[in-house]
Design a protein around this motif. Structure first.
Motif, short mmCIF file in Angstrom:
data_model
loop_
_atom_site.label_atom_id
_atom_site.label_comp_id
_atom_site.label_asym_id
_atom_site.label_seq_id
_atom_site.Cartn_x
_atom_site.Cartn_y
_atom_site.Cartn_z
N TYR A 130 0.81 -1.28 -0.07
CA TYR A 130 0.03 0.17 0.08
C TYR A 130 0.75 1.15 0.04
N ASN A 131 2.12 1.42 -0.36
CA ASN A 131 3.08 2.35 -0.54
C ASN A 131 2.30 3.54 -1.08
N LYS A 132 1.54 3.30 -2.21
CA LYS A 132 1.13 4.57 -2.99
C LYS A 132 -0.13 5.42 -1.92
N LYS A 133 -0.58 4.54 -0.99
CA LYS A 133 -1.48 5.30 -0.09
C LYS A 133 -1.17 5.87 1.32
N ILE A 134 -0.02 5.21 1.72
CA ILE A 134 0.70 5.68 2.99
C ILE A 134 1.56 7.00 2.69
N ILE A 135 1.36 7.69 3.57
CA ILE A 135 1.92 8.99 3.64
C ILE A 135 2.76 8.95 5.15
N LEU A 136 4.15 9.13 4.93
CA LEU A 136 4.93 9.21 6.27
C LEU A 136 5.85 10.30 6.49
N PRO A 137 6.07 10.63 7.51
CA PRO A 137 6.70 12.06 7.95
C PRO A 137 8.21 11.95 7.00
N ILE A 138 8.29 13.36 6.62
CA ILE A 138 9.60 13.35 5.72
C ILE A 138 10.66 14.06 6.61
N ASP A 139 10.57 14.67 7.58
CA ASP A 139 11.29 15.42 8.38
C ASP A 139 10.87 15.35 9.82
N HIS A 140 11.57 15.44 11.00
CA HIS A 140 11.47 15.23 12.31
C HIS A 140 11.90 16.29 13.34
N LEU A 141 11.06 16.57 14.11
CA LEU A 141 11.52 17.13 15.47
C LEU A 141 11.98 16.54 16.49
N VAL A 142 13.37 16.57 16.66
CA VAL A 142 14.09 15.51 17.64
C VAL A 142 14.80 16.13 18.78
N SER A 143 15.01 15.24 19.79
CA SER A 143 15.84 15.72 20.87
C SER A 143 16.18 14.52 21.69
N GLU A 144 17.12 14.85 22.42
CA GLU A 144 17.93 13.77 23.38
C GLU A 144 16.77 13.15 24.33
N SER A 145 15.90 14.21 24.60
CA SER A 145 14.89 13.52 25.71
C SER A 145 13.83 14.86 25.52
N ILE A 146 12.64 14.32 26.16
CA ILE A 146 11.45 15.06 26.12
C ILE A 146 11.91 16.51 26.97
N ASP A 147 12.58 16.27 28.15
CA ASP A 147 12.89 17.48 28.88
C ASP A 147 13.82 18.29 28.49
N ASP A 148 14.63 17.73 27.59
CA ASP A 148 15.94 18.69 27.13
C ASP A 148 15.65 19.43 25.61
N THR A 149 15.05 20.45 25.69
CA THR A 149 14.46 21.17 24.71
C THR A 149 15.85 22.03 24.12
N ASN A 150 16.89 21.79 24.82
CA ASN A 150 18.09 22.69 24.13
C ASN A 150 18.55 22.00 23.10
#
Length: 398
Positions: A260-280
Motif C-alpha cells: 500500500y505504499n501509494k496510499k501511505i504518507i509518512l513523515p519526511i522530517d522530524h523534530l528530535v531531541s535527546e529527551s522530552i525534557d531537554d529542549t536545548n
C-alpha cells in the motif's frame, strides 16, 4: 453492522414511572490539586439522553467508573464531584449514592418521584465490577426496569455494568450518544465518502495497527505519525534513533508498506531531541535520526505535506496526535493537523475524531466542537470496533 434499538424507538409512555439504568462514561480528567474537573465533555455528551428519559417521566439511575481504583475506595476517584457538575448541567438535584450495595437501595429508589436522577459511586471501587461477578450484576440489575448503554468507550469490556447486568433485562437499548457513535463508524466502515483520508498517530501502536489494517483497502490515503510511523520507517530500513516503535509489528509494517505504499504518507522530517525534557538539544532532521535522539514531533516539511492532503469533501478519520503534544515544544504538528481537519470540515468533509488524546489535542489547538463532525468518546473501544472485533456492550443490546 446490525442496527441497535435506541431509546427514541419506543414510545415515551413506555418509560413513564420506570426506573432506567444508564451506563454512562464519566471517566473525566480530575485536577487533584484543585479537586476540579478539567474537562466535562463526556458528561455534557450524555445530557440529551438523560433529558429525554426525564421528559418521559422516568427515574434515571446512572452508573460509571472513574480511573482505575482496582477494587478499592480511592477518595480522589470518587464520582461525587461529577454528580455535582451534572447537577449544575441539568439544573436539578442529582442524588449521589455512596453506598449502592445497601440492601434497601432498590426500595428507596422506588419511593422517589418520577423525574429523579440518582448517581451511583464509582463502580470500580468494587472488584466485582471488572470481574463481571454474577451476584454484583444481579444487584445492579435489581435497581432498574430498563437498561440503556450510553458508554461507548467502555463497551469493549465484559464488565458487570456493561454486560453482566444487561443480560438480566428484557429491554436493552442504546442511548443517543452510542447510537451516533455507531452510525458514524458504520458509515466509515461500510460506505465512506471519497476521498477517504485516515490519520493515525499517538503512542499506542499495536491497537491502531489492527484498526489500520481494516481501513487500508477502503482508504484513499493514510497519514501515519507517532510510534506507528517509526515502526514503518524502521521496517523500510530508516534510522529512527531512540524513537518509539513496535518491534513486534516491524515485519507486518514492511509487508503492508510494500502493498500500500501509494496510499501511505509518512513523515519526511522530524523534530528530535535527546529527551522530552531537554529542549536545548532539539533539532530538525530530514532523514536519518541520530542514535541518541528521538522524534517527538513532525517537522515543518511534514506539516506542509500532511496539510496538503487534508482538504475539503470526503471523509476524514483521525486517531492520535502527531507527537508529544502535551509539551508546547512538540505540539506544533498536532495543532496544525487539528486546524487543517477543522478547515476541511468547514469546506464540506465529514470528520470523525476519536480517542482521549486526540480530543485533548483538538482542545489545545482551540478547535471548536462545532468544527468537527463527530468527536468520539471511544478510545480502545473505537479501535477494536474498527478492527472488526465485536464489542460485548454493544452486541448485548436489542
Amino acid at each position: 453492522m446490525k442496527q441497535k434499538k435506541v431509546i427514541s424507538d419506543l414510545s415515551k409512555s413506555f418509560f413513564k414511572d420506570k426506573k432506567v439504568f444508564v451506563r454512562v462514561d464519566f471517566n473525566v480528567p480530575i485536577n487533584g490539586r484543585t479537586n476540579s474537573i478539567r474537562e466535562d465533555y463526556r458528561i455534557r455528551r450524555t445530557i440529551p439522553t438523560i433529558d429525554y428519559l426525564l421528559d418521559c417521566g422516568a427515574k434515571v439511575v446512572l452508573g460509571s467508573h472513574l480511573g482505575r481504583p482496582k477494587g478499592k475506595f480511592v477518595s480522589n476517584l470518587s464520582l461525587k464531584i461529577v454528580s455535582e457538575r451534572l447537577s449544575e448541567l441539568l439544573d436539578k438535584e442529582v442524588i449521589f449514592c455512596a453506598d449502592f450495595i445497601q440492601e434497601k437501595l432498590a426500595e428507596n429508589i422506588d419511593s422517589l418521584p418520577s423525574g429523579s436522577v440518582i448517581m451511583l459511586e464509582n463502580l470500580r471501587f468494587h472488584k466485582e465490577e471488572t470481574d463481571n461477578d454474577s451476584t454484583f450484576s444481579q444487584h445492579l440489575a435489581e435497581l432498574a426496569d430498563i437498561y440503556v448503554n450510553e458508554a461507548f468507550g467502555t463497551s469493549h469490556r465484559t464488565h458487570s455494568s456493561t454486560y453482566g447486568m444487561a443480560l438480566r433485562f428484557d429491554t436493552r437499548l442504546a442511548g443517543f450518544l452510542v447510537d451516533k457513535e455507531l452510525k458514524f463508524i458504520s458509515k466509515m466502515m461500510e460506505e465512506p465518502e471519497h476521498p477517504f483520508l485516515v490519520i493515525i498517530g499517538g503512542s499506542k501502536i499495536n491497537d491502531k495497527m489492527v484498526a489500520m489494517a481494516n481501513l487500508l483497502k477502503s482508504a484513499d490515503k493514510i497519514i501515519i505519525a507517532g510510534g506507528a510511523a517509526y515502526t514503518f520507517i524502521k521496517a523500510n530500513g530508516g534510522k529512527i534513533g531512540n524513537s518509539l516503535f513496535d518491534d513486534k509489528m516491524v515485519d507486518w509494517a514492511r509487508d503492508v508498506y510494500k502493498e500500500y505504499n501509494k496510499k501511505i504518507i509518512l513523515p519526511i522530517d522530524h523534530l528530535v531531541s535527546e529527551s522530552i525534557d531537554d529542549t536545548n538539544s532539539c533539532l530538525i532532521v530530514n532523514s536519518d535520526i541520530p542514535d541518541d535522539y528521538q522524534a517527538l514531533d513532525i517537522g515543518p516539511k511534514t506539516i506542509e505535506l500532511f496539510n496538503s492532503n487534508i482538504k475539503g469533501r470526503g471523509y476524514i478519520f483521525w486517531n492520535g496526535p502527531m507527537g508529544v503534544f502535551e509539551s508546547d515544544t512538540f505540539s506544533s504538528g498536532t495543532i496544525h493537523v487539528a486546524r487543517a481537519v477543522a478547515l476541511a470540515t468547514l469546506r464540506g468533509a465529514t470528520s470523525v475524531v476519536g480517542g482521549g488524546e486526540t480530543i485533548a489535542a483538538i482542545r489545545k489547538a482551540e478547535v471548536l466542537e462545532s468544527e468537527i463532525s463527530h468527536m468520539s468518546t471511544g478510545g480502545g473501544a473505537l479501535l477494536e470496533y474498527i478492527g472488526g472485533i465485536e464489542l460485548p456492550g454493544i452486541e448485548i443490546l436489542d
